[in-house]
Design a protein around this motif. Structure first.
Motif, PDB file in Angstrom:
ATOM      1  N   HIS A 248     -19.021  41.730  35.276  1.00  0.00           N
ATOM      2  CA  HIS A 248     -19.885  42.044  36.400  1.00  0.00           C
ATOM      3  C   HIS A 248     -20.909  41.032  36.662  1.00  0.00           C
ATOM      4  CE1 HIS A 248     -18.509  46.269  35.845  1.00  0.00           C
ATOM      5  NE2 HIS A 248     -18.298  46.057  34.712  1.00  0.00           N
TER       6      HIS A 248
ATOM      7  N   GLN B 185     -24.697  41.870  36.836  1.00  0.00           N
ATOM      8  CA  GLN B 185     -25.378  42.031  35.566  1.00  0.00           C
ATOM      9  C   GLN B 185     -25.698  40.921  34.735  1.00  0.00           C
ATOM     10  OE1 GLN B 185     -22.710  45.032  33.392  1.00  0.00           O
ATOM     11  NE2 GLN B 185     -22.627  46.368  35.348  1.00  0.00           N
TER      12      GLN B 185
ATOM     13  N   LEU C 290     -22.604  53.894  27.064  1.00  0.00           N
ATOM     14  CA  LEU C 290     -22.126  53.584  28.279  1.00  0.00           C
ATOM     15  C   LEU C 290     -22.887  54.248  29.398  1.00  0.00           C
ATOM     16  CD1 LEU C 290     -20.064  52.196  30.394  1.00  0.00           C
ATOM     17  CD2 LEU C 290     -18.711  54.158  29.931  1.00  0.00           C
TER      18      LEU C 290
ATOM     19  N   TRP D 130     -26.677  53.704  29.539  1.00  0.00           N
ATOM     20  CA  TRP D 130     -26.596  52.142  29.893  1.00  0.00           C
ATOM     21  C   TRP D 130     -26.515  51.952  31.243  1.00  0.00           C
ATOM     22  CZ3 TRP D 130     -23.034  48.483  31.289  1.00  0.00           C
ATOM     23  CH2 TRP D 130     -23.592  47.310  31.239  1.00  0.00           C
ATOM     24  N   LEU D 131     -25.416  52.496  31.939  1.00  0.00           N
ATOM     25  CA  LEU D 131     -25.501  52.254  33.385  1.00  0.00           C
ATOM     26  C   LEU D 131     -26.748  52.724  33.964  1.00  0.00           C
ATOM     27  CD1 LEU D 131     -21.762  53.419  33.978  1.00  0.00           C
ATOM     28  CD2 LEU D 131     -22.607  51.068  33.775  1.00  0.00           C
TER      29      LEU D 131
ATOM     30  N   GLU E 118     -28.297  45.624  39.176  1.00  0.00           N
ATOM     31  CA  GLU E 118     -27.220  45.522  40.268  1.00  0.00           C
ATOM     32  C   GLU E 118     -27.897  45.787  41.724  1.00  0.00           C
ATOM     33  OE1 GLU E 118     -23.311  47.130  40.064  1.00  0.00           O
ATOM     34  OE2 GLU E 118     -23.290  46.838  38.169  1.00  0.00           O
TER      35      GLU E 118
ATOM     36  N   ARG F 126     -15.511  51.567  41.264  1.00  0.00           N
ATOM     37  CA  ARG F 126     -16.210  51.157  40.164  1.00  0.00           C
ATOM     38  C   ARG F 126     -15.625  52.086  38.726  1.00  0.00           C
ATOM     39  NH1 ARG F 126     -21.641  49.641  39.216  1.00  0.00           N
ATOM     40  NH2 ARG F 126     -21.669  48.750  37.076  1.00  0.00           N
ATOM     41  N   PHE F 127     -15.525  52.948  38.775  1.00  0.00           N
ATOM     42  CA  PHE F 127     -14.717  54.025  38.028  1.00  0.00           C
ATOM     43  C   PHE F 127     -14.667  55.561  38.754  1.00  0.00           C
ATOM     44  CE2 PHE F 127     -17.780  55.606  34.368  1.00  0.00           C
ATOM     45  CZ  PHE F 127     -18.803  55.498  35.449  1.00  0.00           C
TER      46      PHE F 127
ATOM     47  N   HIS G 125     -12.197  50.678  35.709  1.00  0.00           N
ATOM     48  CA  HIS G 125     -12.345  51.038  34.177  1.00  0.00           C
ATOM     49  C   HIS G 125     -11.412  52.114  33.854  1.00  0.00           C
ATOM     50  CE1 HIS G 125     -16.039  48.774  35.457  1.00  0.00           C
ATOM     51  NE2 HIS G 125     -16.088  48.504  34.125  1.00  0.00           N
TER      52      HIS G 125
ATOM     53  N   GLU H 240     -12.868  54.302  28.520  1.00  0.00           N
ATOM     54  CA  GLU H 240     -13.864  53.280  27.718  1.00  0.00           C
ATOM     55  C   GLU H 240     -14.550  53.949  26.564  1.00  0.00           C
ATOM     56  OE1 GLU H 240     -16.567  51.123  30.418  1.00  0.00           O
ATOM     57  OE2 GLU H 240     -17.578  50.110  28.656  1.00  0.00           O
TER      58      GLU H 240
ATOM     59  N   HIS I 138     -10.999  47.806  29.497  1.00  0.00           N
ATOM     60  CA  HIS I 138     -11.162  48.669  28.136  1.00  0.00           C
ATOM     61  C   HIS I 138     -10.002  49.182  27.505  1.00  0.00           C
ATOM     62  CE1 HIS I 138     -15.234  47.318  28.577  1.00  0.00           C
ATOM     63  NE2 HIS I 138     -15.378  48.062  29.880  1.00  0.00           N
TER      64      HIS I 138
ATOM     65  N   SER J  66     -18.425  43.871  24.438  1.00  0.00           N
ATOM     66  CA  SER J  66     -18.942  45.177  25.093  1.00  0.00           C
ATOM     67  C   SER J  66     -18.552  46.437  24.263  1.00  0.00           C
ATOM     68  CB  SER J  66     -18.348  45.084  26.624  1.00  0.00           C
ATOM     69  OG  SER J  66     -18.770  46.539  27.207  1.00  0.00           O
TER      70      SER J  66
ATOM     71  N   ILE K  96     -21.940  48.447  23.491  1.00  0.00           N
ATOM     72  CA  ILE K  96     -22.296  49.980  23.947  1.00  0.00           C
ATOM     73  C   ILE K  96     -21.588  50.986  23.199  1.00  0.00           C
ATOM     74  CG2 ILE K  96     -23.510  49.308  25.985  1.00  0.00           C
ATOM     75  CD1 ILE K  96     -21.021  49.604  27.575  1.00  0.00           C
TER      76      ILE K  96
ATOM     77  N   ASP L 129     -16.867  41.200  29.846  1.00  0.00           N
ATOM     78  CA  ASP L 129     -17.386  42.184  30.350  1.00  0.00           C
ATOM     79  C   ASP L 129     -18.934  41.969  30.428  1.00  0.00           C
ATOM     80  OD1 ASP L 129     -17.890  44.980  31.663  1.00  0.00           O
ATOM     81  OD2 ASP L 129     -17.823  45.905  29.655  1.00  0.00           O
TER      82      ASP L 129
HETATM   83  N1  GUN Z   1     -17.827  51.817  33.701  1.00  0.00           N
HETATM   84  C1  GUN Z   1     -18.411  51.987  35.116  1.00  0.00           C
HETATM   85  N2  GUN Z   1     -19.169  50.761  35.245  1.00  0.00           N
HETATM   86  C2  GUN Z   1     -19.254  50.174  34.327  1.00  0.00           C
HETATM   87  C3  GUN Z   1     -20.033  48.708  33.919  1.00  0.00           C
HETATM   88  O1  GUN Z   1     -20.630  48.357  34.790  1.00  0.00           O
HETATM   89  N3  GUN Z   1     -19.771  48.385  32.610  1.00  0.00           N
HETATM   90  C4  GUN Z   1     -18.859  48.979  31.781  1.00  0.00           C
HETATM   91  N4  GUN Z   1     -18.609  48.279  30.685  1.00  0.00           N
HETATM   92  N5  GUN Z   1     -18.214  50.056  31.853  1.00  0.00           N
HETATM   93  C5  GUN Z   1     -18.485  50.610  33.273  1.00  0.00           C
END
Ligand code: GUN
Ligand code: FE
Length: 422
Positions: A67, A70, A82, A85-86, A94, A193-194, A220, A223, A259, A284, A288, A310
C-alpha cells in the motif's frame, strides 16, 4: 543493440531449483535476454561486455502486494489487529493523499527505495484519490519500477468525510482514472479494497468494468478471523469469502488475493481452479496478528503463491527481508504443525519472491530467453568473512539473509539499467 553482462549468475527457474553459472555470460539484445552461457558463443564475440567481476547477478524482486499511501506510517501502529489498525492508523494516513503535492514527495521516495532494494516489479494499492494515483504511477515510471497500480475503491465502512467515496463517485473516478492512465511501464489494475469496503452495487459495477476493459483485479482475502466473520455477516448467501468476489465477476484468472492466511481447502481449491494468485505477506501477518499462513500446504496443492511486503502492515520494504520472513513463518508453521509440514528453503522462498511474481507479468522461468531483463547485481565483499572459501550457493544464501541496499550495485528493470553505483 547486443550487449553482454558477465558475473556469477543465479536464478530460480522452478520452486526449489537454482540455475548457477559461475563467471557466466548473459547476452541481451535491446534489453531482451538471448541466453545465459558459461562460454560466450562466437556470434557475440564482438559485443561490448559489462564485467561485474566476482559479484552476483540475481533476478530482481517482485513485490506483489503493498500500500503506497501507508509508506509514511512504516513501523507504526504495530500493536493492533487488522480492523482496529485500519481505522486508527491506515485510513487517516491514506486520507492525506487527497493532496497530490504531498503524494509526490512520499511516492518519489518510495519509488527510489524500491529500486535501491532491487524491486523492479510491483502490484500496488494506491489510495482512493485519482490525481495522487496518477502521481504514484508517474513516480514509479520515473524511477524504473514496472507493474500494476490500483486506485482503491471503497464506498462503505471507511472513514466517512475523510476516506470514503459514494458509489457513483467511486465508479466515475475509476473510469476517469483509467482513461487518464498513459504510462508505458505502469498499468492499472482494479482494486476493490476488500469486501467490507465495497457495496454490492459497487462490486457489480467493478465486475462490469473489469470485463469490458479486460483488467486484472487485486484485493484481500481471509486475512483475519474477525474480518472473515464480518464478511460472512455481509454476505450470508456465501459459504466462503472468495465467493463474495466471484459473485461479481472479480474472481478470475490473475486475480491477486493478499494474505489467504485462513483460506481452507475449499477456498484454496477455488484459487487453483481459477488461476487466482495468493500473495503471502509474512511480516504483516505477524505484525497485525493475523496468523501463520500454511504456505507449504498451498504449494503442495498447486496454488500460485507469490510474496508481498504489504507495507505498512508489513514493516520491511526490501523483498530479501520478506523472503527471509517467509522462511521464518514457514518454520513457525512447521513447529505448530508438529513437523508434519516442511518449511521453505532459501531456494524456494527466493523463487516465490522472484520468478513466481514475475510470471504474473508474463515472464518465463528464471533468466528466460525472450524476457526483458529484470536483475540486480550484488557485491557481497563487505559481508562477514564466512570462515573460509564459500561456494556460490553459500554466498547466495548469505546475501539473501544479510544484504542491504548498499550491496546492490546495479539494477536492471525491463531491459534497462535503471540504477548503478560506480
Ligand atoms: N484489508 C483491507 N485493507 C487492508 C490494508 O490496508 N492492509 C491490510 N493488511 N489488510 C487490509
Ligand atoms: Fe494489504
Amino acid at each position: 543493440m547486443i550487449r553482454v553482462l558477465r558475473g556469477n549468475l543465479i536464478s530460480a527457474p522452478r520452486l526449489g531449483k537454482l540455475d548457477v553459472v559461475e563467471r557466466g555470460y548473459l547476452v541481451l539484445e535491446d534489453g531482451v535476454i538471448q541466453g545465459v552461457f558459461d562460454k560466450l558463443p562466437e556470434t557475440f564475440a564482438t559485443a561490448p561486455v559489462t564485467d561485474y567481476g566476482e559479484q552476483l547477478i540475481l533476478q530482481s524482486f517482485a513485490d506483489m502486494h503493498l500500500h503506497a499511501p501507508q509508506y509514511p506510517m512504516l513501523g507504526m501502529g504495530m500493536d493492533l489487529p487488522l480492523l482496529d489498525w485500519l481505522n486508527t492508523y491506515a485510513f487517516p494516513t491514506e486520507a492525506r493523499f487527497s493532496d497530490p503535492d504531498y503524494a509526490r514527495g512520499v511516492y518519489r521516495s518510495l519509488a527510489g527505495e524500491l529500486i535501491a532494494n532491487g524491486t523492479t516489479r510491483v502490484c500496488m494499492f494506491s489510495s482512493l484519490h485519482t490525481e495522487s494515483t496518477w502521481v504514484l504511477m508517474e513516480e514509479l515510471e520515473r524511477a524504473g519500477v514496472t507493474g500494476y497500480v490500483g486506485k482503491v475503491n471503497m464506498d462503505r465502512n471507511g472513514a466517512p468525510g475523510l476516506l470514503q467515496e459514494s458509489r457513483s463517485e467511486s465508479v466515475r473516478e475509476t473510469i476517469r482514472w483509467l482513461d487518464g492512465c498513459r504510462f508505458e511501464h505502469v498499468k492499472p489494475i482494479l482494486t476493490p479494497r476488500f469486501t467490507p469496503s465495497c457495496s454490492n452495487e459497487l462490486m457489480t459495477e467493478l465486475g462490469r468494468i473489469a470485463a469490458q476493459r479486460g483488467l486484472f483485479v487485486q484485493s484481500h482475502l481471509s486475512e483475519n478471523r474477525d474480518e472473515i466473520a464480518w464478511v460472512r455477516r455481509l454476505h450470508p448467501d456465501c459459504g466462503h469469502y472468495w465467493e463474495t468476489y466471484d459473485k461479481f465477476g472479480l474472481w478470475k484468472d490473475h486475480t491477486l488475493m493478499a494474505h489467504c492466511v485462513h483460506s481452507d481447502e475449499a477456498e484454496r481449491a477455488a484459487m487453483r481452479r481459477s488461476g487466482v494468485a495468493a500473495v503471502h505477506c509474512p511480516n504483516s501477518n505477524v505484525n497485525i496478528c493475523s496468523g501463520v499462513c500454511p504456505v507449504r500446504q498451498m504449494l503442495d496443492e498447486d496454488v500460485w503463491v507469490t510474496l508481498g511486503s504489504d507495507i505498512a502492515g508489513g514493516d520491511q520494504l526490501p523483498m530479501y527481508r520478506v523472503i527471509t520472513a517467509a522462511i521464518r513463518a514457514s518454520k513457525n508453521r512447521s513447529i505448530m504443525d508438529k513437523w508434519t509440514t516442511d518449511f521453505l528453503t532459501v531456494e524456494e522462498a527466493y523463487y516465490l519472491g522472484t520468478t513466481s511474481g514475475h510470471r504474473y507479468f508474463g515472464a518465463g522461468e528464471g533468466f528466460a530467453a525472450g524476457d526483458r531483463l529484470h536483475a540486480i547485481v550484488v557485491d557481497d565483499s563487505d559481508l562477514p568473512p564466512g570462515g573460509g572459501p564459500l561456494s556460490l550457493i553459500q554466498r547466495f544464501e548469505r546475501v539473501i539473509y544479510l544484504m542491504s541496499s548498499r550491496n546492490i550495485t546495479a539494477v536492471w528493470s525491463d531491459g534497462r539499467c535503471v540504477a548503478k553505483k560506480m
